[in-house]
Design a protein around this motif. Structure first.
Motif, short mmCIF file in Angstrom:
data_model
loop_
_atom_site.label_atom_id
_atom_site.label_comp_id
_atom_site.label_asym_id
_atom_site.label_seq_id
_atom_site.Cartn_x
_atom_site.Cartn_y
_atom_site.Cartn_z
N ARG A 63 0.81 -1.45 -0.09
CA ARG A 63 -0.06 -0.03 0.02
C ARG A 63 0.92 1.23 -0.26
N LEU A 64 2.04 1.18 0.81
CA LEU A 64 2.72 2.49 0.71
C LEU A 64 3.90 2.43 -0.40
N ARG A 65 3.57 1.24 -1.54
CA ARG A 65 4.56 1.18 -2.53
C ARG A 65 6.08 1.02 -2.27
N ILE A 66 6.33 0.37 -1.26
CA ILE A 66 7.68 0.16 -0.82
C ILE A 66 7.91 -1.32 -0.65
N THR A 67 9.04 -1.86 -1.16
CA THR A 67 9.51 -3.21 -1.24
C THR A 67 9.17 -4.09 0.13
N PRO A 68 8.52 -5.00 -0.01
CA PRO A 68 8.37 -5.58 1.49
C PRO A 68 9.70 -6.30 1.89
N VAL A 69 10.72 -6.09 1.15
CA VAL A 69 11.96 -6.67 1.64
C VAL A 69 12.45 -5.89 2.82
N ILE A 70 12.28 -4.58 2.74
CA ILE A 70 12.85 -3.82 4.06
C ILE A 70 11.80 -4.02 5.24
N GLY A 71 10.40 -4.38 4.83
CA GLY A 71 9.52 -4.65 5.89
C GLY A 71 9.98 -6.04 6.52
N PHE A 72 10.29 -6.90 5.91
CA PHE A 72 10.72 -8.19 6.40
C PHE A 72 11.93 -8.17 7.37
N ILE A 73 12.79 -7.70 6.87
CA ILE A 73 14.28 -7.48 7.65
C ILE A 73 13.90 -6.57 9.20
N LEU A 74 13.02 -5.58 8.81
CA LEU A 74 12.72 -5.11 10.24
C LEU A 74 11.93 -5.97 11.20
N VAL A 75 10.92 -6.60 10.81
CA VAL A 75 10.22 -7.65 11.22
C VAL A 75 11.35 -8.54 12.16
N GLY A 76 12.19 -9.03 11.45
CA GLY A 76 13.29 -10.00 11.92
C GLY A 76 14.00 -9.33 12.99
N ALA B 219 4.23 -18.72 -6.92
CA ALA B 219 4.55 -17.47 -6.56
C ALA B 219 4.34 -16.97 -5.31
N PRO B 220 3.10 -17.61 -4.52
CA PRO B 220 2.86 -17.26 -3.13
C PRO B 220 3.77 -17.88 -2.15
N PHE B 221 4.29 -19.29 -2.53
CA PHE B 221 5.08 -20.01 -1.76
C PHE B 221 6.34 -19.60 -1.73
N LYS B 222 6.90 -19.11 -2.96
CA LYS B 222 8.10 -18.47 -3.22
C LYS B 222 8.22 -17.12 -2.36
N GLY B 223 7.21 -16.37 -2.46
CA GLY B 223 6.86 -15.08 -1.49
C GLY B 223 7.20 -15.61 -0.12
N LEU B 224 6.51 -16.25 0.31
CA LEU B 224 6.51 -16.69 1.85
C LEU B 224 7.83 -17.05 2.25
N ALA B 225 8.38 -18.25 1.30
CA ALA B 225 9.84 -18.56 1.72
C ALA B 225 10.95 -17.70 1.88
N LEU B 226 10.74 -16.84 0.72
CA LEU B 226 11.81 -15.71 0.80
C LEU B 226 11.56 -14.48 2.02
N GLY B 227 10.29 -14.55 2.41
CA GLY B 227 10.30 -13.66 3.63
C GLY B 227 10.85 -14.54 4.88
N VAL B 228 10.74 -15.48 4.88
CA VAL B 228 11.52 -16.18 6.01
C VAL B 228 13.03 -15.96 6.03
N PHE B 229 13.62 -15.94 4.73
CA PHE B 229 15.00 -15.69 4.53
C PHE B 229 15.18 -14.48 5.17
N LEU B 230 14.28 -13.30 4.69
CA LEU B 230 14.49 -11.75 5.14
C LEU B 230 14.46 -11.76 6.44
#
Length: 329
Positions: free
Chosen positions: A29-42, A277-288
């Motif tokens: 929604r903020l048009r920001i890559t979720p990569v940053i969000g997952f790292i911050l969550v970690g 695509a959804p499975f990849k996104g979730l697994a990549l989120g775990v890595f981040l």
């Protein structure tokens, strides 16, 4: 047998799924890559964040990762699926067209950056072997972090892909070189040539058998009209390919890329991309998330000038080298 709701594995899964459910739509929604969000969550839910406070506050166990090492295999799976999806977006023809960028730009960026970083470390007092090893390590970039941000279709994304693919392929000789530079050498030229020889044999075998095995496999899965079976067939291909290259000493991401390239040549590439695509996104989120969990706030606070200088120096060197190569090219 009833599922233990209080088990640490279930709590960790709930935290990861909850993070994905919040981070992906919020940052989209903020048009920001979720990569940053997952790292911050970690960083927040990891052992150096809220996890450090969970000893005195039991309720925090429900919003923290209690066993970071347990999610490591899923983090590695995220990287494998990312490289597999990159292979799906490519083809052998497109890869051949990008050979100049892959070898010329990618190879030059890695070697020049490693040379400059190593020379700087040597000037600051590191030994020659240590400076060379650290220079090579610091010159590498993270495929899982860069490509979700840069993409692969824009001019910048194509160059980033070429650079990162070369670095991924160069990991094998770099690892053997680092072993040879160790105080007690653990790898020699014979081992290197043995791994490369077996690796080439495995990759060639995959390239020869793939066009004969994959179309009938996916045709049979498609006839069942079951998304679950089609997804299982896709995961079977990428996992077996990754295990094959891992078994001979190569990185599993090499097998994942080859599997993606082979499927990209079939008529089922679109279905595979959509269903994974959804499975990849979730697994990549775990890595981040696992990347964010490794940030030690106490260490950063104690050595922030050195860390800031080192990070800034490496980024400046890589940016300068990349910009120079782009102007020359």
């Amino acid at each position: 047998m009833a599922l233990e709701v209080s088990s640490s594995g279930l709590r960790d899964a709930m935290v990861i799924l909850g993070a994905a459910g919040i981070v992906i739509p919020a940052f989209a929604r903020l048009r920001i890559t979720p990569v940053i969000g997952f790292i911050l969550v970690g960083m927040i839910v990891g052992p150096f964040g809220l996890g450090a406070l969970s000893v005195d506050r039991d309720w925090l166990e429900w919003v923290t990762i209690s066993d970071p090492e347990a999610i490591a295999p899923f983090a590695e799976l995220g990287i494998i699926l990312l490289l597999f999806s990159i292979g799906l977006e490519l083809s052998f023809g497109r890869l051949w067209q990008q050979r100049r960028q892959l070898i010329g730009f990618g190879g030059s960026e890695l070697l020049i950056s490693a040379g400059i970083i190593g020379a700087a470390l040597w000037a600051f007092g590191e030994s020659g072997n240590a400076a060379l090893g650290l220079g090579l390590a610091l010159a590498l970039s993270s495929t899982a972090l860069v490509l979700p941000i840069s993409g692969t279709t824009s001019p910048v994304g194509k160059l980033a892909l070429a650079m990162l693919l070369f670095e991924d392929l160069a990991l094998v000789p770099i690892i053997f070189l680092l072993g040879a530079l160790a105080p007690v050498a653990v790898a020699g030229s014979d081992s290197l040539f043995s791994v490369l020889g077996l690796g080439i044999l495995v990759v060639v075998t995959m390239l020869v058998l793939g066009p004969f095995v994959l179309p009938p496999l996916f045709a049979q899965a498609a006839r069942t009209k079951s998304p679950e079976i089609f997804m299982s067939a896709s995961l079977l291909v990428v996992i077996l390919s990754s295990l094959a290259t891992l078994a001979v000493g190569l990185s599993p991401i090499v097998g994942a890329i080859v599997a993606g390239l082979l499927i990209a040549e079939t008529k089922y590439v679109g279905e595979v991309e959509t269903i994974l695509a959804p499975f990849k996104g979730l697994a990549l989120g775990v890595f981040l998330i696992s990347i964010g969990m490794s940030v030690d706030f106490a260490l950063v606070a104690a050595q922030w000038p050195q860390i800031l200088g080192a990070v800034g120096g490496v980024i400046a060197i890589k940016a300068l080298v990349t910009t120079t190569l782009l102007r020359i090219g």
